[in-house]
Motif scaffolding. Structure first.
Motif, PDB file in Angstrom:
ATOM      1  N   PRO A 126       0.817  -1.213   0.000  1.00  0.00           N
ATOM      2  CA  PRO A 126       0.000   0.000   0.000  1.00  0.00           C
ATOM      3  C   PRO A 126       0.847   1.258   0.000  1.00  0.00           C
ATOM      4  CG  PRO A 126      -0.877  -1.603   1.549  1.00  0.00           C
ATOM      5  CD  PRO A 126       0.422  -2.156   1.055  1.00  0.00           C
ATOM      6  N   SER A 127       0.412   2.259  -0.783  1.00  0.00           N
ATOM      7  CA  SER A 127       1.126   3.542  -0.912  1.00  0.00           C
ATOM      8  C   SER A 127       2.573   3.317  -1.335  1.00  0.00           C
ATOM      9  CB  SER A 127       1.071   4.331   0.407  1.00  0.00           C
ATOM     10  OG  SER A 127      -0.256   4.600   0.775  1.00  0.00           O
ATOM     11  N   SER A 128       2.793   2.391  -2.267  1.00  0.00           N
ATOM     12  CA  SER A 128       4.155   2.047  -2.673  1.00  0.00           C
ATOM     13  C   SER A 128       4.874   3.224  -3.310  1.00  0.00           C
ATOM     14  CB  SER A 128       4.123   0.854  -3.636  1.00  0.00           C
ATOM     15  OG  SER A 128       3.290   1.136  -4.747  1.00  0.00           O
ATOM     16  N   SER A 129       4.131   4.085  -4.026  1.00  0.00           N
ATOM     17  CA  SER A 129       4.774   5.256  -4.633  1.00  0.00           C
ATOM     18  C   SER A 129       5.308   6.203  -3.557  1.00  0.00           C
ATOM     19  CB  SER A 129       3.774   6.000  -5.528  1.00  0.00           C
ATOM     20  OG  SER A 129       3.419   5.210  -6.637  1.00  0.00           O
ATOM     21  N   ILE A 130       4.566   6.315  -2.456  1.00  0.00           N
ATOM     22  CA  ILE A 130       5.031   7.156  -1.348  1.00  0.00           C
ATOM     23  C   ILE A 130       6.291   6.564  -0.723  1.00  0.00           C
ATOM     24  CG2 ILE A 130       4.411   8.086   0.919  1.00  0.00           C
ATOM     25  CD1 ILE A 130       2.824   9.388  -1.269  1.00  0.00           C
ATOM     26  N   VAL A 131       6.329   5.227  -0.592  1.00  0.00           N
ATOM     27  CA  VAL A 131       7.514   4.561  -0.049  1.00  0.00           C
ATOM     28  C   VAL A 131       8.731   4.854  -0.913  1.00  0.00           C
ATOM     29  CG1 VAL A 131       8.556   2.301   0.408  1.00  0.00           C
ATOM     30  CG2 VAL A 131       6.184   2.716   1.038  1.00  0.00           C
ATOM     31  N   THR A 132       8.574   4.752  -2.231  1.00  0.00           N
ATOM     32  CA  THR A 132       9.672   5.032  -3.158  1.00  0.00           C
ATOM     33  C   THR A 132      10.060   6.504  -3.106  1.00  0.00           C
ATOM     34  OG1 THR A 132       8.791   3.309  -4.594  1.00  0.00           O
ATOM     35  CG2 THR A 132      10.428   4.767  -5.546  1.00  0.00           C
ATOM     36  N   LEU A 133       9.070   7.384  -2.961  1.00  0.00           N
ATOM     37  CA  LEU A 133       9.344   8.823  -2.870  1.00  0.00           C
ATOM     38  C   LEU A 133      10.209   9.142  -1.649  1.00  0.00           C
ATOM     39  CD1 LEU A 133       8.903  11.784  -3.677  1.00  0.00           C
ATOM     40  CD2 LEU A 133       6.729  11.708  -2.435  1.00  0.00           C
ATOM     41  N   VAL A 134       9.896   8.528  -0.506  1.00  0.00           N
ATOM     42  CA  VAL A 134      10.690   8.760   0.705  1.00  0.00           C
ATOM     43  C   VAL A 134      12.139   8.331   0.483  1.00  0.00           C
ATOM     44  CG1 VAL A 134      10.994   8.045   3.110  1.00  0.00           C
ATOM     45  CG2 VAL A 134       8.711   8.570   2.252  1.00  0.00           C
ATOM     46  N   MET A 135      12.336   7.215  -0.200  1.00  0.00           N
ATOM     47  CA  MET A 135      13.687   6.722  -0.471  1.00  0.00           C
ATOM     48  C   MET A 135      14.465   7.719  -1.333  1.00  0.00           C
ATOM     49  SD  MET A 135      14.780   3.475  -2.760  1.00  0.00           S
ATOM     50  CE  MET A 135      14.301   4.440  -4.183  1.00  0.00           C
ATOM     51  N   ILE A 136      13.811   8.269  -2.352  1.00  0.00           N
ATOM     52  CA  ILE A 136      14.489   9.217  -3.247  1.00  0.00           C
ATOM     53  C   ILE A 136      14.805  10.513  -2.510  1.00  0.00           C
ATOM     54  CG2 ILE A 136      14.160  10.665  -5.308  1.00  0.00           C
ATOM     55  CD1 ILE A 136      12.604   8.288  -6.493  1.00  0.00           C
ATOM     56  N   LEU A 137      13.865  10.987  -1.699  1.00  0.00           N
ATOM     57  CA  LEU A 137      14.119  12.207  -0.919  1.00  0.00           C
ATOM     58  C   LEU A 137      15.289  12.011   0.036  1.00  0.00           C
ATOM     59  CD1 LEU A 137      10.450  13.276  -0.058  1.00  0.00           C
ATOM     60  CD2 LEU A 137      11.972  14.353  -1.716  1.00  0.00           C
TER      61      LEU A 137
END
Length: 498
Positions: A409-420
């Motif tokens: 769930p919310s996998s795009s948010i998880v990836t976004l946190v990693m990039i930030l």
């Protein structure tokens, strides 16, 4: 004779039907689905005015939830049977060629999606001048880029054939801080040490990548087994057709399911106007990018590579597009994507039944565009001076990570946190994005649906000749094999007579 007469009567009846009525009959599900979307928005905004209770929202969304659960029930068996049947019907060279063409298309379109987000981000500057009052304390959970790719490799080769249907590998890092007292010549000083605890565990969610890899290996083995593997191949081909029949029955519930999902989603939103005022520029960047991707970029690529009408394909995938819009899942739209590619675009089922599940696992154009725009937005919101080089690195990281987005769930948010985290951008304001996730998640899913079907048709266009050559060579070999078997039988009979 009776069957011939009935067929003639049916043909005459079809000729008597007016073109408008024939069009309505052929597109009845699409029309009902469109009506369901409109009614869903109308009911949702109407109920929202009376501030429904959580219990009321649960029952409003119950038909939609049951609809999604039924579709998900059929998705994994359909993927397994389709991928095995498709790969077993081809030789290893054809499988490799199809995989290579599809992978190149996925990589290029992911990069283009990031480029669109970068250009719009530089022009529209989302987050500049916006004051965030929704700061949250930093989480002790850390996501590292190396962990994402390590998990990707682990999930490609699962350790349990049953477990991969409902769990996947996920690395979790926990940061703890320890205070140490040190005696120095100047007295006692405190030193804080940062300790990272790394654990590799499981998280709920289907490991689609592992399923496709396993099915690919089984399919290639069946192809090598030839006659010995024929009964198993026939079984999986029959299974695939059976599940498609069941799913097509279920799809007639689409209008009711979509109406319920959208109504519940709209009715649960609070402060809608305030959210769009605060995040308006970010929403505008993502929405504009999605429109450009679907209306300009993908049709141009499709026409350039295949010389086919891209807007005809867009109409043909209308049902799949709407299911993606309502469910926020491309996996749920697999049956309609298969139907559009095989029945309307005449794509060989060996290609479509491998490429579409492959794209569902790796292809995420809409998510790549969203993550890139969100990273620029959060950076501007935090007051970080992002140079052009920083933005390019964000786009490059996103294009790569979009193919490794975990199915959680919310996998795009998880990836976004990693990039930030990789760019040293504070992620404190990321909670703002959840306010518009209900809208942006839907529209980026429709871009993924569009890209999956385009990838399938383009892959078939480049692999069509190779498949035809393989079919011709197979037809030439089969008579020789049959003659060999006949000669062997005759020889055995002669020995027995002697």
């Amino acid at each position: 004779m009776a069957e011939v007469e009935e067929a003639k009567e049916d043909m005459l009846a079809n000729r008597r039907i007016s073109p408008l009525r024939r069009w309505v009959n052929n597109n009845l599900l699409l029309l009902l689905t469109t009506a369901g979307i409109v009614l869903g928005f109308a009911i949702g905004f109407g109920i929202r005015a009376v501030i429904p209770s959580p219990t009321a929202l649960t029952w409003i969304g119950m038909p939609g939830e049951l609809f999604i659960r039924m579709l998900k029930l059929m998705v994994i068996p359909l993927i397994v049977s389709s991928v095995i049947a498709a790969t077993a019907s081809m030789d290893a060279r054809s499988n490799g060629r199809i995989s290579l063409v599809a992978f190149i298309f996925i990589t290029v379109t992911n990069v283009l999606a990031c480029v669109i987000a970068i250009v719009l981000g530089l022009i529209m500057k989302p987050g500049v001048g916006v004051i965030s009052d929704k700061m949250e304390p930093k989480s002790t959970t850390v996501i590292e880029t190396s962990d994402v790719f390590a998990d990707l490799l682990r999930n490609i080769m699962p350790d349990n054939i049953v477990d991969m249907a409902f769990q996947q590998t996920l690395t979790q890092n926990k940061v703890t801080y320890e205070t140490l007292l040190k005696n120095t010549t100047n007295g006692t000083t405190e030193e804080t040490l940062r300790k990272l605890d790394k654990t590799v565990g499981k998280t709920s969610g289907t490991n689609l990548l592992g399923i496709i890899t396993t099915c690919l290996l089984i399919g290639i083995a069946l192809s090598k087994a030839k006659e010995k593997g024929k009964p198993v191949l026939d079984f999986f081909e029959s299974l695939s057709d059976i599940f498609l029949v069941i799913l097509r029955w279920m799809l007639w519930l689409t209008p009711v399911g979509i109406m319920s999902l959208i109504a519940a989603s709209m009715a649960s939103i609070t402060e809608l106007e305030g959210i769009f005022i605060a995040l308006g520029m970010f929403v505008a960047v993502v929405t504009t990018g999605i429109v450009l991707h679907q209306v300009v970029i993908m049709p141009f690529i499709f026409f350039t590579l295949t010389r086919r009408n891209p807007f005809r394909l867009a109409i043909q995938i209308g049902k799949a597009w709407m299911i993606g819009l309502a469910s926020t899942s491309t996996a749920v739209a697999i049956p309609e994507m298969l139907a559009a590619c095989e029945e309307d675009q005449k794509v060989d089922r060996r290609v479509s039944r491998f490429v579409i599940p492959f794209c569902v696992t790796l292809n995420a154009d809409g998510s790549a565009l969203y993550i890139t725009a969100a990273a620029i937005f959060v950076g501007n919101l935090a007051g970080v001076n992002l140079s052009f080089g920083d933005i390019l690195i964000i786009g490059l990281l996103t294009a790569i990570c979009a193919m490794a987005i975990p199915s959680v769930p919310s996998s795009s948010i998880v990836t976004l946190v990693m990039i930030l985290t990789s760019m040293n951008i504070p992620a404190d304001s990321i909670s703002l994005l959840f306010a518009v996730e209900w809208f942006l998640d839907r529209i980026r899913t429709t871009s993924n649906v569009l890209s999956h079907t385009h990838c399938t048709v383009v892959t078939y266009h480049f692999c069509k000749n190779a498949l035809e050559m393989y079919d011709i060579s197979t037809e030439k070999k089969n008579p020789q094999e049959k003659q060999t078997m006949i000669d062997m039988v005759n020889t055995d009979n002669t020995h027995h007579l002697n």
